[in-house]
Each structure stands twice: as C-alpha cells, then as structure tokens.
Design a protein around this motif. Sequence first.
Motif, PDB file in Angstrom:
ATOM      1  N   ASP A 199       0.817  -1.222   0.000  1.00  0.00           N
ATOM      2  CA  ASP A 199       0.000   0.000   0.000  1.00  0.00           C
ATOM      3  C   ASP A 199       0.847   1.266   0.000  1.00  0.00           C
ATOM      4  O   ASP A 199       0.471   2.287   0.571  1.00  0.00           O
ATOM      5  CB  ASP A 199      -0.963   0.010   1.189  1.00  0.00           C
TER       6      ASP A 199
ATOM      7  N   ASN B 212       2.262   4.503  -1.843  1.00  0.00           N
ATOM      8  CA  ASN B 212       1.720   5.404  -2.851  1.00  0.00           C
ATOM      9  C   ASN B 212       2.290   5.086  -4.241  1.00  0.00           C
ATOM     10  O   ASN B 212       3.491   4.907  -4.408  1.00  0.00           O
ATOM     11  CB  ASN B 212       2.063   6.845  -2.440  1.00  0.00           C
TER      12      ASN B 212
ATOM     13  N   LYS C 268       2.762   6.836  -7.024  1.00  0.00           N
ATOM     14  CA  LYS C 268       3.764   7.755  -7.569  1.00  0.00           C
ATOM     15  C   LYS C 268       5.110   7.552  -6.870  1.00  0.00           C
ATOM     16  O   LYS C 268       6.163   7.618  -7.506  1.00  0.00           O
ATOM     17  CB  LYS C 268       3.280   9.198  -7.405  1.00  0.00           C
TER      18      LYS C 268
ATOM     19  N   GLN D  30      -2.123   3.611   2.937  1.00  0.00           N
ATOM     20  CA  GLN D  30      -1.959   4.821   2.149  1.00  0.00           C
ATOM     21  C   GLN D  30      -2.890   5.948   2.594  1.00  0.00           C
ATOM     22  O   GLN D  30      -2.594   7.127   2.385  1.00  0.00           O
ATOM     23  CB  GLN D  30      -2.212   4.483   0.671  1.00  0.00           C
TER      24      GLN D  30
ATOM     25  N   THR E 182      -1.448   8.962   4.487  1.00  0.00           N
ATOM     26  CA  THR E 182      -0.861  10.123   3.810  1.00  0.00           C
ATOM     27  C   THR E 182      -1.935  11.178   3.523  1.00  0.00           C
ATOM     28  O   THR E 182      -1.675  12.370   3.592  1.00  0.00           O
ATOM     29  CB  THR E 182      -0.175   9.709   2.488  1.00  0.00           C
ATOM     30  N   GLN E 183      -3.158  10.729   3.208  1.00  0.00           N
ATOM     31  CA  GLN E 183      -4.263  11.671   2.953  1.00  0.00           C
ATOM     32  C   GLN E 183      -4.636  12.419   4.237  1.00  0.00           C
ATOM     33  O   GLN E 183      -4.911  13.619   4.210  1.00  0.00           O
ATOM     34  CB  GLN E 183      -5.465  10.915   2.405  1.00  0.00           C
TER      35      GLN E 183
ATOM     36  N   GLU F  99      -1.928  15.008   4.884  1.00  0.00           N
ATOM     37  CA  GLU F  99      -2.090  16.175   4.002  1.00  0.00           C
ATOM     38  C   GLU F  99      -3.240  17.059   4.477  1.00  0.00           C
ATOM     39  O   GLU F  99      -3.154  18.291   4.437  1.00  0.00           O
ATOM     40  CB  GLU F  99      -2.333  15.712   2.562  1.00  0.00           C
TER      41      GLU F  99
ATOM     42  N   SER G 114       5.421   5.854   2.542  1.00  0.00           N
ATOM     43  CA  SER G 114       4.821   6.889   1.679  1.00  0.00           C
ATOM     44  C   SER G 114       4.771   8.268   2.301  1.00  0.00           C
ATOM     45  O   SER G 114       4.933   9.268   1.613  1.00  0.00           O
ATOM     46  CB  SER G 114       3.387   6.488   1.300  1.00  0.00           C
TER      47      SER G 114
ATOM     48  N   VAL H 113       5.354  11.801   0.279  1.00  0.00           N
ATOM     49  CA  VAL H 113       4.171  12.510  -0.214  1.00  0.00           C
ATOM     50  C   VAL H 113       4.007  13.870   0.458  1.00  0.00           C
ATOM     51  O   VAL H 113       3.721  14.862  -0.206  1.00  0.00           O
ATOM     52  CB  VAL H 113       2.893  11.655   0.004  1.00  0.00           C
TER      53      VAL H 113
END
Length: 475
Positions: free
Chosen positions: A43, A45, A47, A227, A230-231, A234, A261, A265
């Motif tokens: 899992d 990211n 990119k 993942q 990371t959201q 952010e 990640s 990120v």
Amino acid sequence: MAFENLSERLQKALKNLTGKGKISEADINQASREIRLALLEADVNFKVVKDFIKQIKKEALGKEVQESLNPGQQVIKIVDEQLTKMMGEEAVKLNKAPHIPTIIMMVGLQGTGKTTTVGKLANYLIKNEKARPLLIAGDIYRPAAIDQLRQIGQQLNVPVYSEDNKDVAQIVEHGLNQAKEDKNDYVIIDTAGRLEIDEALMDELKRITEVAHPDNTLLVVDAMTGQAATQVAEGFNKDLDLTGIVLTKLDGDTRGGAALSVRAVTGLPIIFTGQGEKLDALESFHPDRMASRILGMGDMLTLIEKAQQDYDAKEAEKMAQKMRENTFDFNDFIDQMDQVQKMGPLDQIIKMIPGMANNPALKNIQIPDKQIAHMKAIVYSMTEAEREDPDMLNPSRRRRIAAGSGVPVVEVNRMIKQFKQSKEMMQKMTSGNMKGLGNLPGMNTPMGKMAMRSMSKKFKKNKRKRMKKIKRFHS
C-alpha cells in the motif's frame, strides 16, 4: 512487525541477484518488477513506487561496482539507500524551545492511539532527558480520554492538568500557566479527534495553537490505515503547521505502506514509531535503520542503544570486566536474562540481528515465563561453587541438579549449552571487534555481511557521540 510481508517479498526479489558474478539489464528489470509489486501490495503510494523504481534502475545500471561488493550486493546497497531516502534519510528530533516549557501538541483522528502516545512520549522524555513533563487533557468530548490520561499520569508519576470546562483553549491556557509556575520543562497537550477531518475539529485545533504556540505539532497516524495515512497527514497539514508524525501500531498485521509513503508525499518527517501498548513502546524513527530491518539486515545499533538504556552503566561495565577476565558465571547469566526481558519481546529483539529477521525457525519465537522459571530453578539448585565454576558440572552433578529443580537432565544440559553460547557471543561483542560476530546465525548471509559492513562504519562514526550521551544520561 508491519513490514514482515514486504520484507519477505523484497528479500526474495533480491536473493536471486546476490550469487551472480554479473547482472544484466534483464536481471535488473525482473528484480524491479518484483520490488514494484511488493511495494504496491504494501500500500505504498503509486507515484512514490514509480519514482523509487526509476531511481533504482538508474543507479543499478549506471553505477560502477565497488570492489568490496559483488554486483548483487551493489543492487541491495542501492535499494537500501533508496528506501532510506524515501523515508527521510536522517532521524529528526523534536524542536526544543529556547526556554521552558517546550510545548508539544498531539493531533489526529479517533482510534489512532493518540492518548496512549501522549503517555509514551512523556515516558520517553523522562527516560531519555530526565524531563519533568505536564500533560494537559484537551479531549473534553470523551470522558474516557481524560480518565485514561489521569491513569497514565499516575503510572508515570506525572501531573495531568484537566478542568470541567467546555472551552478547550482556556483549559490549555490555564494548563500552561500551571506548567510555568511548576517549572515543568515539557508540556504535552492531548487534543480531541474525530472519525474524519471536519471544520469544527480544525477550528478548535487552530484556537489551541493560537493560545499555546506549540514548538511541536505532531500528527498521530495509525500505520494500519496504509496509504490513507498520507491523505490524513495532508488534510491536517493544510490547516495546521505540522512539524512531524508519530506512526502507531507498527507492530500490527498491516502492510506498512504508511511509513514508506508519508514522508515522500507530505515532506513531513516521521519522528517516532509506536509498537505495542506498553508505555515504553515508543522509538525514535531512524530511516536508515528501518530500511535495514525491511531488507533483513537487522538493526544492531538500536539493539545496542536499547541495551545501554535499560542496563545500569555500572552493571554494564562490571559485566564487561567479567567478560574480559573470563569470570562470567551462572549468577551473571540469570542477571542477563532479567535484563533481556526488560528490553522487550524476544521476537522483536531477534529481528534486530542481521540475517535473522525472517528466519523461519525464529519467527514469533517467545521464551515463556515458565521456561525462564525453570532456568532459574536450575541455577538455584546448584551450589555456590558450581554457579561460579560451570566446568565443575560433570554428569553426576547435572543429575543431582535436575532432581533438585524438578526438570529432566536433558533440560539441564540444554541450559548449560545456552549459557556457553551466551558467554561466547558476549565475549565477542565485548572485545569491540565486529568481525568476532561473523559466526553468529545470519551473519554469513549476504544481508548479514552487508549489515555488518554498514554497522561497523556507523558504529565507529557515532562512538564518541554515543559515549558522551550515555555518560550524560547516567550522570
């Protein structure tokens, strides 16, 4: 550990390269495909994975092979370096205020282990900096959170400031006044969470920030969310000036992508990781050491630091002297067992030894309390002379000890063998010669050899700094 599946997949992908005298572009492409799949399944990211694979290929195909490494080892070294870079390269410390108190605000969603992490951080600061923290109960919506924080405070003998007040910013302001009056050098603010980020939560955290002006705003993130972590990072960072991340539940059955990640990120450093429920289960995050663990190269530096932290300096010197003089006996062996138990679960300690992280025979190994009790019973059934001179233990004495401790003779023989192995290993480590560890299980694997080479460099580089820190801690 969170990276167990990822670790196995990456090691399998790299294992096919280690025995080759020459590596073709096709070999690199095949290994890259397997590494990509392993990271995506963990899992990480998409990119981040894409950039990671691109960099590995570029480095592996364009770099001259070092004389000390074969081509396969060179690729492992590149993967190790890129993993480290992805996670931030160097450990990041807490910001320290120029005056007391240093203020730390903990934020995060519900269920991430935020309140427990407040206690873990307080315990960490007490152990590592002899700090005198004050905890502020800022989660007024969950009465259980305030009660939990009070219980943690009692366990650590740390004051907890709370009020029957609906204005959280005012509670924090009054708590800070209390800390200044009592001259606490750290203040850790526990705040409310939500099931998801919303405007009311952010407005409240902004008001607390305006009052407290925290030196550190740490986001507590659950590693098991993968993942999605990371959201969340952010989202919080958009409205708050986050200074770092604490990754919790890293010991859970999770894919571990969050740790790989989140730095790449968001640009935010992971400062601490939490593994386990106990209040001592918080570690500083070292990207290079985590990369080594993921690749099965162990983490001897953290293991050594754990031993130094949990072991009394005078006792350690006394034990080292016994090793040098070859007078280490069964009384010392029992003391050593007690110390190892303090350092944490044996399966976690073993994974820090190079080459042994994914040894099937050692997976989930535990020494039950009952077995430790048996070992102690065996020692206590010896005469004082036998404890001090293990060479006296002939077959008839062993039979007498077995009868006295209520265990079979074979268990006595096994324990004596373990004692001799422990003594041999400690003599090699006490000698300060890293080459002396070469015969330990796992050290002769490709990962083990690379870990020893890397560790020797780091160990020499940091020795003076580490010794100063130890002396300061124990002074």
